[in-house]
Scaffold this motif. Sequence first.
Motif, PDB file in Angstrom:
ATOM      1  N   GLU A  78     -10.232   5.421 -38.685  1.00 63.55           N
ATOM      2  CA  GLU A  78     -11.083   6.610 -38.655  1.00 63.55           C
ATOM      3  C   GLU A  78     -10.113   7.873 -38.513  1.00 63.55           C
ATOM      4  OE1 GLU A  78     -14.704   6.833 -37.049  1.00 63.55           O
ATOM      5  OE2 GLU A  78     -15.294   4.801 -37.428  1.00 63.55           O
ATOM      6  N   LYS A  79      -9.266   7.899 -37.617  1.00 62.78           N
ATOM      7  CA  LYS A  79      -8.347   9.002 -37.723  1.00 62.78           C
ATOM      8  C   LYS A  79      -7.539   9.167 -38.904  1.00 62.78           C
ATOM      9  CE  LYS A  79      -7.271   8.320 -32.539  1.00 62.78           C
ATOM     10  NZ  LYS A  79      -6.307   7.846 -31.780  1.00 62.78           N
ATOM     11  N   ASN A  85      -9.462   2.968 -45.047  1.00 60.66           N
ATOM     12  CA  ASN A  85     -10.636   2.184 -44.814  1.00 60.66           C
ATOM     13  C   ASN A  85     -11.033   1.074 -45.920  1.00 60.66           C
ATOM     14  OD1 ASN A  85     -12.719   1.229 -43.782  1.00 60.66           O
ATOM     15  ND2 ASN A  85     -13.972   3.168 -43.411  1.00 60.66           N
ATOM     16  N   ARG A  88     -14.550   1.179 -46.920  1.00 59.74           N
ATOM     17  CA  ARG A  88     -15.481   2.573 -47.618  1.00 59.74           C
ATOM     18  C   ARG A  88     -16.247   2.045 -48.678  1.00 59.74           C
ATOM     19  NH1 ARG A  88     -11.909   6.790 -50.542  1.00 59.74           N
ATOM     20  NH2 ARG A  88     -11.485   4.929 -51.723  1.00 59.74           N
TER      21      ARG A  88
END
Length: 120
Positions: A78-79, A85, A88
């Motif tokens: 998430e960072k 991801n 996604r």
Amino acid sequence: MSVFSRTLLVLGLLSLFHAAYSAHEFSAIATKLHVKPDLPMDIKLETLTAVVLACFGLVLGSEPLRPIAWNVWAGNIEKEGGAANPFRALEERSNYVDIRAKRREFAEWAKGGGGVVSSE
């Protein structure tokens, strides 16, 4: 990769090639003599040592491992943002299609003669 790990890897691979060449030469000589003895112990030991050295060089030169804990991994993803991801596509997919509504819509379209459907 550090110089030490590359050196171990190259040394292990060269030793592995040498062991393979020695095994080939030994089998060629044994075939000419019509004898089928086992490989000598020095060739077996050289092969095992070469494999261990090459594996050790690869492990030392590899990048650090990623965290195993799911929450740490998900926090890192998430960072970093969307491109990293792997989920996604699942998170951004459209909702499921209502098949019954689409059938009704098609039936009305077919009864009307198959013209252009108005978007009301």
